[in-house]
Enzyme design. Sequence first.
Site, PDB file in Angstrom:
ATOM      1  CB  SER A 425      25.238 -10.470   8.617  1.00 23.43           C
ATOM      2  OG  SER A 425      24.245  -9.465   8.698  1.00 23.43           O
ATOM      3  CG  HIS A 446      28.024 -14.442   9.542  1.00 26.63           C
ATOM      4  ND1 HIS A 446      28.857 -13.768   8.680  1.00 26.63           N
ATOM      5  CD2 HIS A 446      26.774 -14.295   9.036  1.00 26.63           C
ATOM      6  CE1 HIS A 446      28.143 -13.245   7.706  1.00 26.63           C
ATOM      7  NE2 HIS A 446      26.881 -13.549   7.897  1.00 26.63           N
ATOM      8  CD  GLU A 458      32.772 -14.374   8.517  1.00 25.80           C
ATOM      9  OE1 GLU A 458      33.777 -13.789   8.084  1.00 25.80           O
ATOM     10  OE2 GLU A 458      31.657 -13.814   8.650  1.00 25.80           O
ATOM     11  CG  ASN A 496      28.766  -9.907   5.397  1.00 20.51           C
ATOM     12  OD1 ASN A 496      28.637 -10.529   4.350  1.00 20.51           O
ATOM     13  ND2 ASN A 496      27.920 -10.022   6.398  1.00 20.51           N
TER      14      ASN A 496
END
Length: 719
Positions: A425, A446, A458, A496
Amino acid sequence: MQQPSSFHLQMRLDNVAVITIDVADEKMNTLKAAFAGQIRDVIQQARENPHLAGLVLISGKPDSFVAGADISMIAACDSAQQAEALSRQGQKVMSEIAALPFPVVAAIHGPCLGGGLELALACSARICSDDDKTRLGLPEVQLGLLPGTGGTQRLPRLVGAATALALMLSGKTLRARQALKMGLVDDVVARSILLETAVARVLAGRQPRARLPLAKRLNEGPLGRALLFKLATRQTRAKTRGNYPATEHILSVVRCGLEQGRSSGYAAEAKAFGELVMTPESRALRGLFFASNALKKETGADAQPLPLHSIGVLGGGLMGGGIASVTATRAGLPVRIKDIQAEGINHALKYSWDLLSKKVRRRHLLAAERLRQRSLISGDTEWRGFARRDVIIEAVFEDLPLKQKMVADVEQHAAEHTIFASNTSSLPIAAIAAQAQRPEQVIGLHYFSPVDKMPLVEVIPHASTSAQTIATTVALAKQQGKTAIVVADRAGFYVNRILAPYINEALRCLLEGEPVEVIDNALVEFGFPVGPVQLLDEVGIDVGSKIMPVLQQAYGERFAPPAALDAVLQDDRKGRKNARGFYRYPAAGWWRKKQVDDSVYRVLNLKPRARLEGAQIAQRCVMMMLNEAVRCHEEQVIASARDGDIGAVFGIGFPPFTGGPLRYIDQLGAAMVVNTLTNLMHQYGERFAPCEGLRRMAEQGEKFYKIDTVSNTHSDSVA
């Protein structure tokens, strides 16, 4: 030159006319305005038979009845009046079908959604196949619309107002047996006898409509109806927070038809449809729909993906178990899990079994099929069974040396063609691949938690990742039922990175004394599914604490987390995972409703008191996210504004009715966003300073979306 008709007539010897719907050059049937004349023509041809017993409508496509109306036809409307006229035209055709003096039976196999279901509702009976591909529903609300060709009027009279409202307000789709139980269809049969069953229904003559059950009839009286709409309105507003105008229109139009008669109901439906087509909410939702459909066709790179036969997963935790589950149950691929402990493997196997068992309980899956899908998952504490895996997905702890060791182990024990995909992440993919023998086969993949529910992944190539590795990874994600965006190998990637400043700002509001529930409610009112503090609990406070320093090191002080977060961690609060966070997580009982754990205020040395308006809290958090999303676009972390919006909506629940953060900036205007950020900067500090890209856009009047383009091949099937 006149287009060939999409409606084909076959007159049977038993005097039943079979009309086959087959739109040329399209995978699925969709309804277009030009079809009105074609439908009338083919029905007129059938009526030339003086002994005509009735009609059967069936699809010529292998797995689709009618997936809905062509959205590009709706998007082409320049005014509410034009869209209203489109609705009236569709209503007229459906009314003509409903008024025919002989039975008309819809033989349904595959998706029967939106305008497709409205066509079926205009028929005197509906027979559908028991195939899992058969789905029925009115999903227009998910596009910011309502059923516009009579559906708001016919469905309540067929299944009852309460059931009809539940379907239309949610956009939920039904399996065949569910549709039969509620009275939406008249019979469910094997696909092999679908046509013959429909023909037999025609030959049996028109059947009187079955009376609604007593409980549903009680809702049709004045008192029952008043109570029903009062309750439905309250529940709908609690869910939508007034952000989705289509729901209010559905309630109003259905009520109008029931209280003032069909004629008034149809007029209200057409008018409301026209108004909704022109709303920014519908434009945004349709834009997301087109964007996600376009992404489904993209391969991620200009290369042919490798064939996928079997997959490996390293780590049997929550993420590893979820990844294994979607690989087996959705992609249909054998998957083998490796964990250092047998307990981890058992946990992952139980995770998949529990998800499959839930489907069996809901009758979405046969017990035998549960066993078959579960048999695709196996595990071991050693490397046995990994030699031929095409992709091995790593889901171990966020520790760089550990992940580098996993790369080395995979290169030793797997095949030369095996791709190593890391579900990190925050750690750079280039760093994970730094010691690899085959760095071109290392990539980031991800996922978001919970894996079985979150639609986004992702895909993160580093500088040396090959085009074939990218294409193969994107192909795997699609098979798992995911929407994949390819993003750059920068700290935090995309989702993120834009999430961190949003959550940090919420925590700063908390440390200023704003109560947890006030902060979370402010962002739910704005349109997020959950508030930022609750989201941190769900993600894991410990996980967030590991991501923040990586982002701070890469991008500076604007990513610095509030120091008080350390006190929360030191009190052993990780969130939902250990049932200790900002919220309480009782094991069972009526008190399981989400409640703030007030003891967290003592840990933070706070006395909570609401001082700010909810809109002010939401503005602070959202503006931080918008600013960072623009930076990501400027730095080419995302390939396009479309990918940025899809990533935010599908990855963290950015309000869909806005279309995503970048489209939302277009709606507000870059100049207004810059002014808002500048004011916040003067109040709260440099972290709100508008980025250079936003300033340039404001000065030059630029937008992310120059024009709204639509495809003419999509339907309103949003399921």
